[in-house]
Write a protein that holds these residues in place. Structure first.
Motif, PDB file in Angstrom:
ATOM      1  N   CYS A  58       0.555  -9.231   0.752  1.00  0.00           N
ATOM      2  CA  CYS A  58      -0.632  -8.940  -0.041  1.00  0.00           C
ATOM      3  C   CYS A  58      -1.895  -9.314   0.732  1.00  0.00           C
ATOM      4  O   CYS A  58      -1.870 -10.121   1.659  1.00  0.00           O
ATOM      5  N   GLY A  59      -2.996  -8.725   0.314  1.00  0.00           N
ATOM      6  CA  GLY A  59      -4.287  -9.020   0.924  1.00  0.00           C
ATOM      7  C   GLY A  59      -5.366  -8.243   0.217  1.00  0.00           C
ATOM      8  O   GLY A  59      -5.114  -7.194  -0.379  1.00  0.00           O
ATOM      9  N   LYS A  60      -6.590  -8.755   0.261  1.00  0.00           N
ATOM     10  CA  LYS A  60      -7.705  -8.086  -0.388  1.00  0.00           C
ATOM     11  C   LYS A  60      -8.231  -6.956   0.500  1.00  0.00           C
ATOM     12  O   LYS A  60      -8.197  -7.039   1.728  1.00  0.00           O
ATOM     13  N   VAL A  61      -8.753  -5.927  -0.146  1.00  0.00           N
ATOM     14  CA  VAL A  61      -9.273  -4.766   0.578  1.00  0.00           C
ATOM     15  C   VAL A  61     -10.381  -5.179   1.537  1.00  0.00           C
ATOM     16  O   VAL A  61     -10.452  -4.679   2.666  1.00  0.00           O
ATOM     17  N   ALA A  62     -11.236  -6.096   1.126  1.00  0.00           N
ATOM     18  CA  ALA A  62     -12.342  -6.523   1.986  1.00  0.00           C
ATOM     19  C   ALA A  62     -11.828  -7.113   3.295  1.00  0.00           C
ATOM     20  O   ALA A  62     -12.314  -6.764   4.379  1.00  0.00           O
ATOM     21  N   ASP A  63     -10.840  -8.008   3.208  1.00  0.00           N
ATOM     22  CA  ASP A  63     -10.319  -8.664   4.402  1.00  0.00           C
ATOM     23  C   ASP A  63      -9.602  -7.663   5.315  1.00  0.00           C
ATOM     24  O   ASP A  63      -9.798  -7.661   6.536  1.00  0.00           O
ATOM     25  N   ILE A  64      -8.773  -6.819   4.716  1.00  0.00           N
ATOM     26  CA  ILE A  64      -8.010  -5.853   5.508  1.00  0.00           C
ATOM     27  C   ILE A  64      -8.947  -4.803   6.108  1.00  0.00           C
ATOM     28  O   ILE A  64      -8.798  -4.407   7.269  1.00  0.00           O
ATOM     29  N   GLY A  65      -9.950  -4.371   5.317  1.00  0.00           N
ATOM     30  CA  GLY A  65     -10.891  -3.365   5.807  1.00  0.00           C
ATOM     31  C   GLY A  65     -11.700  -3.867   6.988  1.00  0.00           C
ATOM     32  O   GLY A  65     -11.880  -3.151   7.979  1.00  0.00           O
ATOM     33  N   ARG A  66     -12.180  -5.105   6.904  1.00  0.00           N
ATOM     34  CA  ARG A  66     -12.965  -5.659   8.013  1.00  0.00           C
ATOM     35  C   ARG A  66     -12.108  -5.845   9.260  1.00  0.00           C
ATOM     36  O   ARG A  66     -12.562  -5.602  10.388  1.00  0.00           O
ATOM     37  N   GLN A  67     -10.856  -6.268   9.069  1.00  0.00           N
ATOM     38  CA  GLN A  67      -9.975  -6.445  10.214  1.00  0.00           C
ATOM     39  C   GLN A  67      -9.621  -5.101  10.848  1.00  0.00           C
ATOM     40  O   GLN A  67      -9.534  -4.980  12.075  1.00  0.00           O
ATOM     41  N   SER A 137     -11.615   9.225   4.419  1.00  0.00           N
ATOM     42  CA  SER A 137     -11.089   9.028   5.775  1.00  0.00           C
ATOM     43  C   SER A 137     -11.052   7.542   6.120  1.00  0.00           C
ATOM     44  O   SER A 137     -10.095   7.052   6.741  1.00  0.00           O
ATOM     45  N   ALA A 138     -12.085   6.817   5.712  1.00  0.00           N
ATOM     46  CA  ALA A 138     -12.101   5.369   5.935  1.00  0.00           C
ATOM     47  C   ALA A 138     -11.004   4.683   5.120  1.00  0.00           C
ATOM     48  O   ALA A 138     -10.319   3.773   5.626  1.00  0.00           O
ATOM     49  N   MET A 139     -10.824   5.108   3.876  1.00  0.00           N
ATOM     50  CA  MET A 139      -9.747   4.544   3.052  1.00  0.00           C
ATOM     51  C   MET A 139      -8.385   4.811   3.698  1.00  0.00           C
ATOM     52  O   MET A 139      -7.498   3.948   3.670  1.00  0.00           O
ATOM     53  N   ASN A 140      -8.228   5.976   4.285  1.00  0.00           N
ATOM     54  CA  ASN A 140      -6.964   6.288   4.942  1.00  0.00           C
ATOM     55  C   ASN A 140      -6.770   5.439   6.198  1.00  0.00           C
ATOM     56  O   ASN A 140      -5.645   5.048   6.523  1.00  0.00           O
ATOM     57  N   GLY A 141      -7.866   5.161   6.893  1.00  0.00           N
ATOM     58  CA  GLY A 141      -7.771   4.274   8.053  1.00  0.00           C
ATOM     59  C   GLY A 141      -7.286   2.891   7.656  1.00  0.00           C
ATOM     60  O   GLY A 141      -6.430   2.294   8.323  1.00  0.00           O
ATOM     61  N   ILE A 142      -7.819   2.372   6.554  1.00  0.00           N
ATOM     62  CA  ILE A 142      -7.371   1.074   6.033  1.00  0.00           C
ATOM     63  C   ILE A 142      -5.909   1.153   5.617  1.00  0.00           C
ATOM     64  O   ILE A 142      -5.117   0.240   5.887  1.00  0.00           O
ATOM     65  N   ARG A 143      -5.543   2.240   4.963  1.00  0.00           N
ATOM     66  CA  ARG A 143      -4.169   2.436   4.484  1.00  0.00           C
ATOM     67  C   ARG A 143      -3.165   2.411   5.640  1.00  0.00           C
ATOM     68  O   ARG A 143      -2.161   1.690   5.604  1.00  0.00           O
ATOM     69  N   VAL A 144      -3.435   3.200   6.683  1.00  0.00           N
ATOM     70  CA  VAL A 144      -2.516   3.276   7.826  1.00  0.00           C
ATOM     71  C   VAL A 144      -2.440   1.934   8.538  1.00  0.00           C
ATOM     72  O   VAL A 144      -1.355   1.471   8.918  1.00  0.00           O
ATOM     73  N   TYR A 145      -3.596   1.293   8.720  1.00  0.00           N
ATOM     74  CA  TYR A 145      -3.629  -0.023   9.365  1.00  0.00           C
ATOM     75  C   TYR A 145      -2.778  -1.026   8.594  1.00  0.00           C
ATOM     76  O   TYR A 145      -1.994  -1.790   9.179  1.00  0.00           O
TER      77      TYR A 145
END
Length: 369
Positions: A58-67, A137-145
């Motif tokens: 698990c992880g928050k969207v903010a943390d995963i998105g920034r990473q 597209s950004a959401m998909n980048g976070i998703r794949v990561y």
């Protein structure tokens, strides 16, 4: 000996060791181990280690998105990083920042996209489908990561359907182009020279602004496109600001060599200044794309034709090439495209005159003998 299906062994030091698959990287299996004084204890530890490994991450969207953005800075261009930073700050984090990624469902993503279309933006006027597509597209980048790092990801951006209308692409008619060329030749300066070069080679605005005389070979009558100019945002200790930078071209295919038409080569010979920027005649000073865009619009208005953005020169060049019977593969390489399909779908816009000529090819079949 271990029991069938187990990976538990008694070591020479008297302890029991249980081994399990910890991860797989690049096709290589990495093992982890647990230890205990008894078989029963090591089996319990082994079962716990396996269950922990397969537990949802698990992880928050903010943390995963920034990473994701931090790790992507190695492979993405600065302009792309800036774009995704803005998308995260303005849209994704206000909506999902404190949300566990595992709680972002398809239904919530659809509601988010619909809300952006209806009332997104600073003035709540609603965002265009193209802008919402970039956010997805950004959401998909976070998703794949996240998926590559074993996070629980229950959504897919494919659930969002965006109806995108074809952009209204401006192409100068033959009459407009002739009128513009006449005006530029009668009012010749370095900006007019640059516009004519784009009209007859199809190079992009940023490529023109970065062009120096060392990129132009007047003997062999060709230009080498190897860089582009762009104003990008940078973060400093004093906050955000922008600056003009000369970067690698848009893609690997954008680095190309373009033969010059004889009339353009002859015109260029009159303005040659070694080592200088083409648009200034000075080696230290340049004209940035935004300034050149404004100059272009003033010249278009002055010659009495309908308003257009600078990119119309590229659309017009591609369209004229097709009308003149250019080999499409050659045209695709001159434009710096990765495939002929991009050239045909994005930049080629046959005029009504050409369509009429093609339709009249049926005339001979209609003739009565």
């Amino acid at each position: 000996m271990p029991k069938t299906g187990e990976n538990i062994y008694k070591r020479k030091d008297g302890r029991w060791e249980g081994r399990y698959i910890k991860s797989r990287e690049n096709g290589q299996v990495k093992y982890g181990s647990v230890y205990a004084r008894t078989y029963t204890e090591v089996k319990r530890k082994l079962e716990y280690a396996k269950s922990k490994k397969h537990a949802p991450k698990c992880g928050k969207v903010a943390d995963i998105g920034r990473q994701w953005l931090l790790d992507s800075s190695v492979s993405l261009k600065k302009a792309s990083i800036n774009k995704y930073e803005d998308i995260l700050r303005q849209y994704i984090l206000p909506e999902f920042g404190d949300t566990e990624l595992s709680d972002v469902t398809n239904q919530r993503l659809i509601r988010f996209a619909n809300g952006l279309l209806a009332s997104g933006g600073t003035k709540k006027q609603g965002l265009s489908p193209a802008t919402v597509a970039e956010i997805m597209s950004a959401m998909n980048g976070i998703r794949v990561y996240a998926m590559k790092r074993d996070y629980t990801v229950p959504f897919s951006v494919e659930c969002v359907s965006l109806k995108r209308e074809a952009a209204d692409i401006r192409v100068f008619s033959m009459e407009e182009q002739e009128q513009l060329v006449y005006y530029l030749r009668e009012n010749m300066d370095l900006s007019a020279l640059g516009i004519l070069l784009c009209l007859f080679t199809g190079i992009r605005l940023g490529e023109l602004c970065a062009l120096k005389w060392e990129d132009i070979n007047l003997v062999e009558r060709k230009i080498s496109v190897s860089k582009t100019m762009q104003r990008i945002r940078i973060n400093t200790d004093k906050g955000r600001k922008t600056e003009v930078r000369i970067l690698e071209p848009k893609s690997s295919n954008s680095a190309r060599v373009i033969p010059l038409p004889d009339p353009i080569a002859g015109l260029l010979e009159q303005y040659h200044v070694p080592e200088a920027y083409l648009l200034t005649g000075n080696k230290y000073h340049f004209v940035e794309p935004r300034t050149m865009q404004n100059r272009f619009k003033r010249k278009v208005a002055a010659c009495g034709i309908q308003d257009a953005n600078f990119h119309a020169t590229r659309h017009t060049f591609a369209t004229r090439c097709v009308e003149l019977g250019f080999d499409v593969k050659s045209l695709s390489e001159i434009l710096g495209h990765g495939s002929v399909t991009i050239t045909m779908n994005r930049y080629v816009h046959p005029s009504m005159e050409l369509k009429r000529e093609n339709m009249n090819l049926f005339s001979n079949l209609f003739a009565v003998k």
